[in-house]
Motif scaffolding. Structure first.
Motif, short mmCIF file in Angstrom:
data_model
loop_
_atom_site.label_atom_id
_atom_site.label_comp_id
_atom_site.label_asym_id
_atom_site.label_seq_id
_atom_site.Cartn_x
_atom_site.Cartn_y
_atom_site.Cartn_z
N VAL A 144 -19.30 -2.41 16.63
CA VAL A 144 -18.93 -3.77 17.02
C VAL A 144 -19.50 -4.76 16.00
N VAL A 145 -20.77 -4.55 15.64
CA VAL A 145 -21.39 -5.43 14.64
C VAL A 145 -20.66 -5.27 13.31
N GLY A 146 -20.40 -4.01 12.94
CA GLY A 146 -19.74 -3.72 11.67
C GLY A 146 -18.38 -4.40 11.54
N ALA A 147 -17.74 -4.60 12.66
CA ALA A 147 -16.42 -5.24 12.62
C ALA A 147 -16.50 -6.68 12.13
N PHE A 148 -17.70 -7.27 12.24
CA PHE A 148 -17.87 -8.66 11.83
C PHE A 148 -18.68 -8.78 10.53
N GLN A 149 -18.75 -7.67 9.75
CA GLN A 149 -19.51 -7.72 8.50
C GLN A 149 -18.62 -7.39 7.31
N ASP A 150 -18.89 -8.05 6.18
CA ASP A 150 -18.17 -7.68 4.97
C ASP A 150 -18.94 -6.58 4.25
N ALA A 151 -18.50 -6.19 3.07
CA ALA A 151 -19.10 -5.07 2.35
C ALA A 151 -20.58 -5.30 2.07
N ASN A 152 -20.99 -6.57 1.99
CA ASN A 152 -22.40 -6.85 1.69
C ASN A 152 -23.22 -7.12 2.97
N GLY A 153 -22.61 -6.94 4.10
CA GLY A 153 -23.36 -7.13 5.34
C GLY A 153 -23.39 -8.57 5.82
N ASN A 154 -22.59 -9.45 5.22
CA ASN A 154 -22.54 -10.84 5.69
C ASN A 154 -21.52 -10.99 6.81
N PHE A 155 -21.77 -11.99 7.67
CA PHE A 155 -20.87 -12.22 8.79
C PHE A 155 -19.50 -12.66 8.30
N THR A 156 -18.45 -12.11 8.93
CA THR A 156 -17.09 -12.51 8.55
C THR A 156 -16.11 -12.22 9.67
N PHE A 157 -15.05 -13.02 9.71
CA PHE A 157 -13.96 -12.74 10.65
C PHE A 157 -12.81 -12.02 9.96
N ASP A 158 -13.00 -11.78 8.66
CA ASP A 158 -11.94 -11.22 7.84
C ASP A 158 -11.35 -9.93 8.40
N GLY B 143 -15.11 -2.15 6.69
CA GLY B 143 -15.24 -3.12 7.77
C GLY B 143 -13.98 -3.14 8.64
N LEU B 144 -12.84 -2.94 8.00
CA LEU B 144 -11.59 -2.94 8.76
C LEU B 144 -11.54 -1.73 9.70
N GLY B 145 -12.13 -0.60 9.23
CA GLY B 145 -12.24 0.57 10.10
C GLY B 145 -13.00 0.22 11.37
N ALA B 146 -14.12 -0.47 11.20
CA ALA B 146 -14.93 -0.88 12.35
C ALA B 146 -14.13 -1.81 13.26
#
Lengths: 312, 355, 262
Positions: A61-75, A280-283
């Motif tokens: 769930v957390v991973g779904a909101f992280q980019d490759a560098n671990g920053n928060f994102t809705f991407d 991240g998209l997998g998550a």
């Protein structure tokens, strides 16, 4: 008798009213009454649940909101709107819904026939036993069985060709939406029978007799009493069947390979080889699955509580 | 009463080759409250279910107001029924339950609501219309079930052990309420029970059933005081047995406790010297200090049960033991355990029962 | 009324056809490996395949390990929740239902992210670590069934009363569990064990993503490469499921029954 139905029974009970209401009130009261023996008995269980159920899921769930560098994102969530993923969800939802609705209707019809249809008693017990087995007979071997039945060289396909000169594969492809649905029914129908049978047993004979003395016909009884009493159970089981089909992968994978891109198969491919080129998209994909199955299960739990309250 | 409201003729029913009802003949009057009383398996519920139409008689007729109802389905008979387990529809609230029969009959909503209101008032549950069955106590559920059965104004009411699932206190108050409502509406009612006290207290007439046959049909007073068979005598109320010997069958005399006594009810079929069992109710036996009675016996108090308004003594007579009931008297305490007592029985109270 | 019964038969027979024809078809197909005559050669091919033997015995070992670990986790927890901490019951039961709510593929995805070689607990770094993770994953899959089976066993024997009765008779805690509770729930425990086996023996998703060569993965491989052997495997698998469920039915007959008031 059977695992699935019995677990479903528990689900309806204290769980549905329990955790939310009670934990919300005073979540840590039990700590004050704990003794060392209790901790020893329960701690491993809780630890296991945290490490192998809760945290892996929360991690996704957390991973779904992280980019490759671990920053928060809705991407990642936004990318779920891409055509490939939307198509996957759509086919998954269609297969799950079709197999749940058909499974529920056919399962209900069979359960009614064996319980209320005045068939010999041994038929009922045999069907219940068989349902216990069939609801657990899923995955790879089930796919093999249906390939041997409705596949290109399957028994039924060959029979149709030799007896009627009719090529079944022209109108029906086992590797398609309907093929998968028909295969899923093999575990959906028995699951329905196992869960709904106790509810049908719960319809008291006196209700139909009381309705009759009040002037109601059999049809009127079913319309005003029988069906409304069963309805919460039907709706609940429907959601359970939906969740059951939505999470299934092995049968579809063995049956269709990746020709039918349901969400779990897409996720499987993503875990294997990052086909979406974005971990991240997998998550996010996983999060989508969790949301849908959780929603279906919540409906099941809520509706079951209501049904239980009536039938006291 | 000119014409019988309900006539049952030579009714026979068996299940799987086992006869359950063996040729029962009964006639009930309009507005009458009749109990079918008997032990479990005596066929009382089967008779009720045949009247309701849930079981089909093997042979015999059930006639209501001059018409045979055999060919009618249960939903065409216009007979209300109340079940032991309430059987309220769990998905409907009280008002919907009570109004169900009216809705099926196609009564328009405003009239229906008025009728429901009236019925709830009758059973003393006004204001409960929005409650669901699971929110009601057993007694309340059974009252709603009664209102539901009565709402469509059936021509007859059937009650199948409606009180047996309830607590003792509620059982008594509800049976009084049922009787009150029945009298008010004047509806012919058939009440099935295995509880003799219930049947005695509530009924106009009682049918005592045993093993599928009618043992006796009569008013509670008759059933209790003049039982016609040994089964009725022992099933309804308590009974004492006193062993005696026939002295002279022609003169209806027996020897008991060293004395010779005339027993008016002695059957003429007995022979001199034959052993005979004299039976009597506990309240027919009295402590006979001073008073003269036909049968006077001496014994010792074996047990004293103080029941409140009544005191039940068990007296040991050597070869016989007898229970007797006396009313509580504030000024005279009951004789103590082991005390010698003399008991008296009026010979007119003695029953000699054939088998 | 008569018509109702006819419909029941029609529905039952149609249902029976749907469920029995695939079983017959599979069995029939598995016998046709030789072009000219029926034979059990497909079965022989499978059973003599060393990869089958390896995968099947590996699955059995992991299954057995999962049963043992599952029981060690579930029995004490269920016992203490019944006896000492009924207020924890909703939480524990909710946890046991999680594996039904979270699909297996989600779980294994979570594991791969949480226990990979660069994580705090790099279980996936070694073969043994992966075996352990697979075992624990199977424990999680079987948790709802295992917990339910044990809890049902405890409920039917009324743990509270039995424990109190044994206490009054002077038994200590260890004696109570060993001599009173366990013999009474052994049937339930065995049912839980067979159910776990039935679920785990053909599992594919988790094992495949953890790169473990289990029976399920072997079946998938054979399915992708052979024509008749998959049918033989499906028949074998069905017999195993039937056997495990049959054992549970059989055990149910020996379950202790005590009168309960509620």
């Amino acid at each position: 008798m059977n695992s699935v139905s019995s677990v479903a029974d528990t689900a309806a009970g204290p769980v549905s009213t329990g955790p939310v209401a009670r934990v919300g009130g005073n979540p840590f009261r039990f700590l004050t009454t704990l003794r060392p023996g209790d901790i020893l008995a329960i701690a491993p269980f809780i630890l296991f649940a945290l490490l192998f159920l809760v945290m892996p899921t929360l991690g996704l769930v957390v991973g779904a909101f992280q980019d490759a560098n671990g920053n928060f994102t809705f991407d990642n969530i936004l990318q779920l709107g891409g055509p490939q993923i939307v198509a996957s969800f759509w086919i998954s939802i269609r297969v799950s819904a079709a197999s749940a609705v058909l499974g529920a209707l056919i399962g209900l019809a069979i359960a009614m026939a064996i319980i209320r249809g005045r068939l010999p008693e041994f038929i009922r017990s045999s069907v219940m036993t068989f349902s216990g087995v069939a609801s657990n007979f899923a995955g790879i071997p089930l796919a093999f069985a249906f390939l041997a039945t409705l596949g290109r060289l399957g028994l039924v396909t060959v029979l149709f060709k030799t007896l009627f000169g009719f090529d079944l594969t022209r109108s029906f492809n086992i590797l398609s939406f309907w093929g998968l649905t028909v295969t899923y029914l093999y575990f959906q129908i028995p699951l329905m029978i196992l869960i709904i049978a106790p509810a049908i047993d719960g319809l008291k004979k006196e209700w139909s007799e009381a309705a009759a003395t009040l002037g109601a016909t059999r049809f009127q009884f079913w319309r005003h009493v029988g069906f409304p009493v069963l309805w919460p159970n039907l709706l609940g089981t429907l959601s359970l069947l939906f969740a059951n089909a939505f999470g299934a992968i092995a049968t579809a994978y063995a049956l269709t390979g990746s020709s039918l891109n349901i969400v779990p198969i897409l996720l499987y491919a993503q875990i294997r080889g990052d086909v979406l080129h974005n971990p991240g998209l997998g998550a996010a994909l996983a999060l989508g699955m969790i949301v849908i199955t959780a929603l279906a299960n919540v409906i099941y739990l809520v509706v079951r509580t209501r049904a239980e309250r009536w039938l006291k | 009463m000119a014409e019988e409201f309900l006539r049952i003729d030579k009714l026979v029913k068996s299940f799987g080759g086992i006869p359950v009802v063996k040729g029962v003949d009964l006639g009930f009057n309009k507005g009458e409250f009749v109990s079918l009383l008997g032990p479990s398996g005596c066929g009382k519920t089967t008779i009720l279910r045949m009247i309701a139409g849930f079981e089909r008689p093997d042979s015999g007729r059930i006639v209501v107001e001059g018409n045979d109802i055999a060919h009618l389905q249960p939903n065409q008979r216009k007979i209300g029924m109340v079940f032991q387990a309430y059987a309220l529809f769990p998905n409907m609230n009280v008002a919907e339950n009570v109004g169900f029969g009216l809705k099926i009959a196609g009564m328009p909503r405003p009239q229906r609501e008025a009728r429901v209101e009236e019925m709830l008032k009758l059973i003393g549950l006004s204001g409960y219309d929005k409650r669901f069955p699971f929110e009601l106590s057993g007694g309340q559920q059974q009252r709603v079930a009664l209102a539901r059965a009565l709402a469509p104004s059936p021509r007859m009411l059937l009650l199948d052990e409606p009180l047996s699932a309830l607590d003792a206190k509620i059982r008594v108050s509800l049976r009084e309420q049922i009787r009150e409502i029945q009298r008010e509406l004047g509806i012919t009612t058939v009440f099935v029970t295995h509880d003799q006290e219930e049947a005695l207290s509530i009924s106009d007439r009682i049918v005592v059933l045993n093993a599928g046959s009618v043992e006796q049909f009569g008013q509670p007073f008759e059933i209790y005081n003049r039982p016609q068979t040994k089964f009725v005598a022992t099933f309804v109320g308590q009974l004492n047995t006193l062993n005696a010997t026939v002295a002279n069958a022609g003169q209806k005399t027996v020897t008991v406790g060293g004395a010779t006594v005339t027993i008016p009810s002695l059957p003429a079929t007995l022979r001199d010297g034959e052993a005979v069992a004299l039976t009597m109710r506990p309240e027919a036996v009295s402590l006979a200090d001073g008073a003269t009675r036909d049968i006077v016996l001496d014994g010792k108090v074996a047990e004293v049960h103080f029941l409140g308004s009544v005191i039940r003594l068990k007296v040991d007579l050597g070869d016989n033991a007898i229970s007797l009931d006396t009313f509580n008297d504030q000024r005279t305490p009951p004789p103590p355990h082991g005390a010698p007592v003399r008991i008296g029985i009026a010979s007119s109270d003695v029953l000699v029962l054939g088998n | 009324m008569k018509q109702g019964k006819l419909w029941s038969w029609v529905i039952f027979i149609l249902g029976a056809l749907y469920f029995l024809v695939p079983l017959y078809a599979t069995f029939d197909f598995s016998l046709h490996i030789r072009r000219d005559h029926l034979s059990f050669d497909a079965y022989a091919n499978v059973l003599n395949d060393p990869r089958f033997q390896a995968a099947f015995s590996y699955s059995l070992i992991i299954g057995a390990a999962a049963i043992v670990v599952g029981l060690l986790l579930v029995v004490p927890a269920a016992y203490y929740v019944r006896l000492r901490a009924p207020h924890l019951r909703p939480i524990i039961e909710f946890i046991t239902l999680l594996p039904l709510i979270i699909p297996a593929i989600i779980l294994v995805f979570g594991y791969i992210r949480m226990y990979n070689t660069s994580s705090l607990i790099p279980l996936l770094g070694t073969n043994f670590g992966s075996d352990v993770l697979l075992t624990l994953a199977y424990v999680a899959l079987a948790l709802p069934y295992m917990y339910r089976a044990v809890d049902t066993g405890l409920r039917t024997i009324d743990v509270q009363t039995l424990t109190e009765a044994a206490n009054i008779l002077g038994a200590n805690q260890a004696t109570i569990i060993a001599r009173v509770i366990f013999p009474n729930i052994i049937v339930a425990v065995l049912s839980g064990a067979f159910l776990t086996l039935a679920i785990v023996i053909g599992e594919f998703t988790i094992a495949s993503l953890l790169n473990r060569q289990v029976f399920g993965v072997y079946m998938q491989n054979v399915g992708a490469n052979r024509a008749y052997e998959p049918s033989a495997l499906a028949v074998i698998s069905f017999v195993i499921t039937w056997g495990a469920m049959g054992m549970i039915q059989l055990l149910a007959r020996f379950a202790p029954k005590t009168a309960r008031l509620d």
